[in-house]
Design an enzyme around this catalytic site. Structure first.
Site, PDB file in Angstrom:
ATOM      1  N   GLU A  39       5.626  -3.922   8.411  1.00  0.00           N
ATOM      2  CA  GLU A  39       4.224  -4.058   7.979  1.00  0.00           C
ATOM      3  C   GLU A  39       3.929  -5.474   7.474  1.00  0.00           C
ATOM      4  O   GLU A  39       2.764  -5.841   7.348  1.00  0.00           O
ATOM      5  CB  GLU A  39       3.923  -3.050   6.864  1.00  0.00           C
ATOM      6  N   HIS A  54       0.868  -1.185   0.000  1.00  0.00           N
ATOM      7  CA  HIS A  54       0.000   0.000   0.000  1.00  0.00           C
ATOM      8  C   HIS A  54       0.903   1.234   0.000  1.00  0.00           C
ATOM      9  O   HIS A  54       1.364   1.594   1.052  1.00  0.00           O
ATOM     10  CB  HIS A  54      -0.856   0.018   1.272  1.00  0.00           C
ATOM     11  N   HIS A  61      10.908  -2.267   3.333  1.00  0.00           N
ATOM     12  CA  HIS A  61      11.148  -0.848   3.056  1.00  0.00           C
ATOM     13  C   HIS A  61      11.495  -0.095   4.333  1.00  0.00           C
ATOM     14  O   HIS A  61      11.090  -0.459   5.419  1.00  0.00           O
ATOM     15  CB  HIS A  61       9.996  -0.163   2.310  1.00  0.00           C
ATOM     16  N   HIS A  87      -1.506   5.090   9.757  1.00  0.00           N
ATOM     17  CA  HIS A  87      -0.251   5.845   9.671  1.00  0.00           C
ATOM     18  C   HIS A  87      -0.390   7.238  10.289  1.00  0.00           C
ATOM     19  O   HIS A  87       0.095   8.219   9.725  1.00  0.00           O
ATOM     20  CB  HIS A  87       0.186   6.009   8.213  1.00  0.00           C
TER      21      HIS A  87
HETATM   22  C1  DHB Z   1       5.743   4.406   1.347  1.00  0.00           C
HETATM   23  C2  DHB Z   1       5.489   3.128   1.836  1.00  0.00           C
HETATM   24  C3  DHB Z   1       4.550   2.936   2.852  1.00  0.00           C
HETATM   25  O1  DHB Z   1       4.258   1.721   3.412  1.00  0.00           O
HETATM   26  C4  DHB Z   1       3.842   4.011   3.366  1.00  0.00           C
HETATM   27  O2  DHB Z   1       2.899   3.767   4.300  1.00  0.00           O
HETATM   28  C5  DHB Z   1       4.108   5.286   2.893  1.00  0.00           C
HETATM   29  C6  DHB Z   1       5.063   5.491   1.880  1.00  0.00           C
HETATM   30  C7  DHB Z   1       6.723   4.639   0.245  1.00  0.00           C
HETATM   31  O3  DHB Z   1       7.478   3.735  -0.143  1.00  0.00           O
HETATM   32  O4  DHB Z   1       6.722   5.754  -0.310  1.00  0.00           O
HETATM   33 FE    FE Z   2       2.858   1.897   5.131  1.00  0.00          FE
END
Ligand code: DHB
Ligand code: FE
Length: 281
Positions: free
Chosen positions: A239, A12, A192, A59
């Site tokens: 996540e 997401h 990430h 978030h």
């Molecule tokens: C990004 C990834 C995420 O899980 C999020 O909540 C907000 C931004 C990203 O990679 O930009």
């Molecule tokens: Fe996220």
């Protein structure tokens, strides 16, 4: 009793909302990501879920750092989307299923998961984007029960605890006195990290091993502490706990799952993306 048809995990990322809004799905940057979805949509069209239990992380929209539940379950008649600051278009409200919400809540509390219950719940990109990716045309054709797991402010729940939460949610769905068909969706990941020294960190070998484990050895990731998961998948990569909850829920339908489709693509924004559909055995 209700039937668990299977589960879907998907990334997401706010930028996905922008790409959908601008119609960029076929552009070279986006195509490898969006092309992962048609086989999953085809499977959903055959599996025909009426209700989706959606594991996601807020978030900073509905819950901010001052009040952060570890586990929260929506029990609202509808869920209104709002923008927590990324500037992506909001989506129309999505209908809830109050009967399943309260049955999930009662089952969880009975199983000693003392969840926060939310009769009003604003939902952010982590709730709206998976629904938009799975049902891109028109209104979302399912009712939802959002289950929010804290992955933004430490301390986070352990992987083993999240898996057990998923199993309890699965037992709730399977014991729901209804003829509805229920899918379980996980929103988040995979590896990430958006900030700090390791910003941009991605771990493809770990992601692929995690995806494989969900099919054949679902408890594999529960061997890791939260800090080990952060080390392996990045601060926001945790996540992936949502996927573990989703897989835990599928155990209520039987010991095995059948993998329908997987797509893994690096990167979208700062994230290693994936979509995977698992049919309940
Ligand atoms: C990004 C990834 C995420 O899980 C999020 O909540 C907000 C931004 C990203 O990679 O930009
Ligand atoms: Fe996220």
């Amino acid at each position: 009793m209700a039937k668990i048809i299977g589960g879907v995990g998907t990334s997401h990322i706010p930028a996905i909302g922008g790409a959908i809004h601008k119609g960029l799905q076929d552009q070279p940057y986006w195509k490898p990501f969006f092309s992962g979805f048609p086989p999953v949509r085809d499977w959903l069209a055959t599996a025909r879920p009426d209700v989706v239990v959606l594991f996601y992380n807020d978030h900073g929209l509905n819950f901010f750092l001052d009040k952060m539940p570890t586990f929260a379950v929506g029990a609202a008649p509808q869920y209104i989307s709002a923008d927590e600051g990324w500037g992506i278009p909001t989506q129309p409200p999505v209908a809830g299923n109050l009967d399943l919400s309260w049955h999930v809540i009662e089952t969880l509390i009975d199983a000693e998961f003392d969840v926060v219950t939310c009769q009003e719940m604003l939902v952010d990109h982590a709730c709206t984007l998976p629904l938009k990716l799975l049902w891109p045309e028109g209104e979302v054709p399912v009712q939802i029960v959002p289950v929010c797991i804290n992955t933004v402010q430490f301390p986070l729940p352990k992987a083993s605890r999240v898996y057990a939460l998923g199993q309890a949610v699965g037992r709730a769905i399977a014991s729901w006195d209804s003829d509805r068909r229920v899918a379980v969706v996980a929103s988040g990941g995979l590896s990430h990290q958006l900030d700090g020294e390791r910003a941009g960190f991605i771990n493809k070998p770990f992601d692929l091993q995690f995806l494989d484990s969900l099919e054949s050895n679902p408890q594999w990731a529960t061997q890791f502490s939260v800090h080990e998961l952060v080390e392996k998948s990045g601060t926001q990569g945790v996540e992936l706990l949502m996927w573990l909850a989703m897989r835990g829920a599928l155990t209520a339908a039987g010991p095995k799952v059948r993998r329908i489709h997987t797509n893994y693509h690096i990167p979208i924004s700062n994230t290693a993306t994936a979509v995977m559909a698992l049919e309940a055995a």
